[in-house]
Design a protein around this motif. Structure first.
Motif, PDB file in Angstrom:
ATOM      1  N   MET A   1      -7.635   2.369   7.971  1.00 53.47           N
ATOM      2  CA  MET A   1      -7.036   2.516   6.655  1.00 53.47           C
ATOM      3  C   MET A   1      -5.942   1.480   6.499  1.00 53.47           C
ATOM      4  O   MET A   1      -5.212   1.191   7.429  1.00 53.47           O
ATOM      5  CB  MET A   1      -6.440   3.919   6.501  1.00 53.47           C
ATOM      6  N   THR A   2      -5.855   0.967   5.327  1.00 50.90           N
ATOM      7  CA  THR A   2      -4.786   0.019   5.041  1.00 50.90           C
ATOM      8  C   THR A   2      -3.481   0.776   4.820  1.00 50.90           C
ATOM      9  O   THR A   2      -3.485   1.882   4.294  1.00 50.90           O
ATOM     10  CB  THR A   2      -5.136  -0.867   3.831  1.00 50.90           C
ATOM     11  N   ASP A   3      -2.414   0.167   5.224  1.00 52.96           N
ATOM     12  CA  ASP A   3      -1.101   0.791   5.092  1.00 52.96           C
ATOM     13  C   ASP A   3      -0.555   0.657   3.675  1.00 52.96           C
ATOM     14  O   ASP A   3       0.287   1.419   3.253  1.00 52.96           O
ATOM     15  CB  ASP A   3      -0.143   0.119   6.074  1.00 52.96           C
ATOM     16  N   HIS A   4      -1.040  -0.336   2.965  1.00 53.83           N
ATOM     17  CA  HIS A   4      -0.565  -0.582   1.597  1.00 53.83           C
ATOM     18  C   HIS A   4      -1.703  -0.353   0.625  1.00 53.83           C
ATOM     19  O   HIS A   4      -2.841  -0.713   0.870  1.00 53.83           O
ATOM     20  CB  HIS A   4      -0.050  -2.019   1.463  1.00 53.83           C
TER      21      HIS A   4
ATOM     22  N   ASN B   1      12.460  -3.477  10.031  1.00 54.31           N
ATOM     23  CA  ASN B   1      12.680  -3.160   8.617  1.00 54.31           C
ATOM     24  C   ASN B   1      12.023  -1.831   8.232  1.00 54.31           C
ATOM     25  O   ASN B   1      12.558  -1.097   7.401  1.00 54.31           O
ATOM     26  CB  ASN B   1      12.199  -4.291   7.709  1.00 54.31           C
ATOM     27  N   GLU B   2      10.889  -1.477   8.843  1.00 50.56           N
ATOM     28  CA  GLU B   2      10.262  -0.186   8.560  1.00 50.56           C
ATOM     29  C   GLU B   2      11.139   0.964   9.065  1.00 50.56           C
ATOM     30  O   GLU B   2      11.338   1.957   8.369  1.00 50.56           O
ATOM     31  CB  GLU B   2       8.892  -0.085   9.238  1.00 50.56           C
ATOM     32  N   ILE B   3      11.644   0.799  10.279  1.00 54.63           N
ATOM     33  CA  ILE B   3      12.514   1.828  10.860  1.00 54.63           C
ATOM     34  C   ILE B   3      13.765   1.985   9.998  1.00 54.63           C
ATOM     35  O   ILE B   3      14.205   3.103   9.712  1.00 54.63           O
ATOM     36  CB  ILE B   3      12.872   1.484  12.317  1.00 54.63           C
ATOM     37  N   SER B   4      14.309   0.863   9.559  1.00 58.98           N
ATOM     38  CA  SER B   4      15.487   0.876   8.692  1.00 58.98           C
ATOM     39  C   SER B   4      15.214   1.656   7.409  1.00 58.98           C
ATOM     40  O   SER B   4      16.035   2.474   6.987  1.00 58.98           O
ATOM     41  CB  SER B   4      15.875  -0.573   8.363  1.00 58.98           C
ATOM     42  N   ASP B   5      14.046   1.424   6.812  1.00 58.71           N
ATOM     43  CA  ASP B   5      13.682   2.144   5.585  1.00 58.71           C
ATOM     44  C   ASP B   5      13.532   3.640   5.845  1.00 58.71           C
ATOM     45  O   ASP B   5      13.996   4.470   5.063  1.00 58.71           O
ATOM     46  CB  ASP B   5      12.363   1.605   5.009  1.00 58.71           C
TER      47      ASP B   5
ATOM     48  N   SER C   1       6.889   1.089  -0.741  1.00 59.97           N
ATOM     49  CA  SER C   1       6.849   0.930   0.714  1.00 59.97           C
ATOM     50  C   SER C   1       5.426   1.227   1.149  1.00 59.97           C
ATOM     51  O   SER C   1       4.586   1.612   0.342  1.00 59.97           O
ATOM     52  CB  SER C   1       7.822   1.911   1.388  1.00 59.97           C
ATOM     53  N   SER C   2       5.170   1.085   2.425  1.00 59.51           N
ATOM     54  CA  SER C   2       3.835   1.415   2.918  1.00 59.51           C
ATOM     55  C   SER C   2       3.688   2.932   2.992  1.00 59.51           C
ATOM     56  O   SER C   2       4.680   3.664   3.037  1.00 59.51           O
ATOM     57  CB  SER C   2       3.612   0.799   4.300  1.00 59.51           C
ATOM     58  N   ILE C   3       2.462   3.377   3.008  1.00 60.18           N
ATOM     59  CA  ILE C   3       2.182   4.813   3.162  1.00 60.18           C
ATOM     60  C   ILE C   3       2.770   5.307   4.477  1.00 60.18           C
ATOM     61  O   ILE C   3       3.361   6.386   4.546  1.00 60.18           O
ATOM     62  CB  ILE C   3       0.657   5.082   3.111  1.00 60.18           C
ATOM     63  N   LYS C   4       2.623   4.504   5.534  1.00 63.88           N
ATOM     64  CA  LYS C   4       3.136   4.888   6.850  1.00 63.88           C
ATOM     65  C   LYS C   4       4.649   5.103   6.791  1.00 63.88           C
ATOM     66  O   LYS C   4       5.161   6.099   7.296  1.00 63.88           O
ATOM     67  CB  LYS C   4       2.791   3.803   7.873  1.00 63.88           C
ATOM     68  N   THR C   5       5.351   4.189   6.151  1.00 63.90           N
ATOM     69  CA  THR C   5       6.806   4.313   6.017  1.00 63.90           C
ATOM     70  C   THR C   5       7.163   5.573   5.245  1.00 63.90           C
ATOM     71  O   THR C   5       8.072   6.310   5.620  1.00 63.90           O
ATOM     72  CB  THR C   5       7.382   3.064   5.316  1.00 63.90           C
TER      73      THR C   5
END
Length: 186
Positions: A1-4, A154-158, A71-75
């Motif tokens: 699956m794509t994250d975006h 940057n993902e962790i930061s978000d 943001s991405s779905i994962k984020t």
């Protein structure tokens, strides 16, 4: 699956119940194990971690219409998870418990190794997991996301809603604490 997702894909998912259900099922398949482990790093109780994980995906299903695709779905999933865990920790103090579900997966991939080597690797993984779990939450969460989930700074930061430099500092301090636990070893 794509994250975006493209805006078109997102609108389709938000407007079609069947697409929405399929999408959430795919998210569960792709992210449930990582979300469960991440949750466990917070709450240190397997049953509670499983409940929170289920709640995260239920929330995702109920609030996918509010997802803005910024943001991405994962984020987004990990942000929901971090918030659910923090809410839970505010309610009560929890007992430590180490989940070894990942160990079962590893065992299935290691059938051809010598039993002694499997035992040594198992003990090393348990020791690492115990040491990571013993870290203060602010270090544990960034160590887990960075090394176990391969997330970028940057993902962790978000997800944690802190500055990127804060994430870098916590990673560095967490690594240093782990090094001390191993007597200075890498």
């Amino acid at each position: 699956m794509t994250d975006h997702l493209s805006d078109t894909q997102l609108r389709a998912i938000q407007s079609d119940e069947n697409l929405k259900e399929s999408f959430i099922e795919q998210l569960i398949d792709d992210y449930s194990q990582g979300i469960l482990w991440f949750t466990y790093t917070y709450v240190k109780d397997q049953q509670l971690a499983e409940e929170i994980t289920q709640d995260v995906f239920l929330t995702c299903f109920q609030k996918i219409d509010q997802f803005k695709n910024q943001s991405s779905i994962k984020t987004w999933l990990y942000s929901i998870t971090a918030n659910r865990c923090k809410d839970q920790l505010r309610k009560k103090s929890l007992k430590s418990f180490l989940s070894l579900k990942r160990e079962e997966q590893e065992k299935n991939r290691q059938d051809d190794k010598y039993p002694e080597l499997i035992l040594v690797e198992k003990l090393e993984r348990e020791n690492l997991a115990n040491n990571v779990m013993a870290l203060p939450a602010k270090f544990k969460e960034v160590i887990y996301m960075f090394y176990f989930e391969d997330m970028k700074i940057n993902e962790i930061s978000d997800i944690l809603d802190v500055k990127q430099n804060t994430v870098k500092t916590r990673l560095n301090r967490g690594r240093n604490l782990l090094k001390k636990m191993y007597g200075g070893e890498e």
